[in-house]
Design an enzyme around this catalytic site. Structure first.
Site, PDB file in Angstrom:
ATOM      1  N   ASP A   1       0.083   5.141   1.075  1.00 46.84           N
ATOM      2  CA  ASP A   1      -0.004   6.081   2.202  1.00 46.84           C
ATOM      3  C   ASP A   1      -0.020   5.339   3.535  1.00 46.84           C
ATOM      4  O   ASP A   1      -0.813   4.428   3.737  1.00 46.84           O
ATOM      5  CB  ASP A   1      -1.259   6.952   2.064  1.00 46.84           C
ATOM      6  CG  ASP A   1      -1.290   7.703   0.735  1.00 46.84           C
ATOM      7  OD1 ASP A   1      -0.293   8.357   0.406  1.00 46.84           O
ATOM      8  OD2 ASP A   1      -2.305   7.601   0.020  1.00 46.84           O
TER       9      ASP A   1
ATOM     10  N   ASP B   1       0.865  -1.166   0.000  1.00 44.20           N
ATOM     11  CA  ASP B   1       0.000   0.000   0.000  1.00 44.20           C
ATOM     12  C   ASP B   1       0.914   1.232   0.000  1.00 44.20           C
ATOM     13  O   ASP B   1       2.102   1.133   0.309  1.00 44.20           O
ATOM     14  CB  ASP B   1      -0.898  -0.037   1.247  1.00 44.20           C
ATOM     15  CG  ASP B   1      -1.814   1.170   1.346  1.00 44.20           C
ATOM     16  OD1 ASP B   1      -2.391   1.573   0.319  1.00 44.20           O
ATOM     17  OD2 ASP B   1      -1.922   1.724   2.453  1.00 44.20           O
TER      18      ASP B   1
END
Length: 194
Positions: free
Chosen positions: A12, A10
């Protein structure tokens, strides 16, 4: 050609500091130790793939090109800090109207939006990846749901929203295969499993 394992990451809260919707490119800042962690995966010939929900354009906050520019900066920072790189980058820019999508070209439901498996299936198809031997590292319950849905190991990092997920204050409870303080610790565990 045999299928290879992958480390799906992922963005952020995992690679860069969680800062909400990033309007200025210079506000994308790597979390300490992340570039070296990705470099360690590179050095072990593990395929590294970004998979990220990026609904800012669908919400009308900025253009699709801005997301691409953020990802160019991400690659630049990884490279300049540690000679690290992501082998591939996938993101879902769409968001259905009920969820808040207002950009007419992007306000639709998508199999790519996590926890749906579209991004992982596309990556597996295009790069000969073995999802059953792969890992998904994220800071949200939806990342762990994605790992479960795709049949790979889910690692929850406490950076970003991870601590709130574990406390039951964000999204919903999940059972990751492993919990780590941050990506460098997650990578140590991944390398111990390969």
């Amino acid at each position: 050609m045999p299928l290879k394992p992958c480390v799906f990451l992922d963005r952020d809260g995992v690679l860069n500091q969680e800062a909400g919707y990033i309007h200025n490119l210079e506000d994308l800042v790597l979390i300490d130790g992340v570039a070296q962690a990705v470099r360690s995966l590179n050095d072990h010939n593990l395929f590294c793939c970004l998979v990220s929900n990026q609904a800012g354009a669908a919400r009308g906050y900025y253009a699709l090109e801005h997301i691409e520019a953020l990802h160019q900066r991400l690659q630049y920072l990884l490279q300049s800090e540690a000679g690290a790189y992501l082998n591939a980058m996938y993101y879902c820019p769409s968001l259905s109207q009920p969820e808040g999508g207002i950009n007419p070209s992007l306000n639709y439901w998508s199999t790519w939006r996590k926890p749906n498996t579209g991004m992982l299936v596309a990556a597996a198809w295009q790069h000969d990846l073995d999802l059953k031997r792969s890992f998904m590292v994220g800071d949200k319950a939806t990342d762990i749901d994605l790992a479960n849905n795709a049949g790979c190991k889910g690692i929850l990092v406490k950076s970003g929203f991870g601590t709130k997920v574990l406390a039951g204050d964000y999204q919903h409870p999940v059972q990751p295969d492993y919990t780590a303080d941050h990506l460098p610790k997650a990578v140590e565990w991944i390398l111990s499993q390969i």
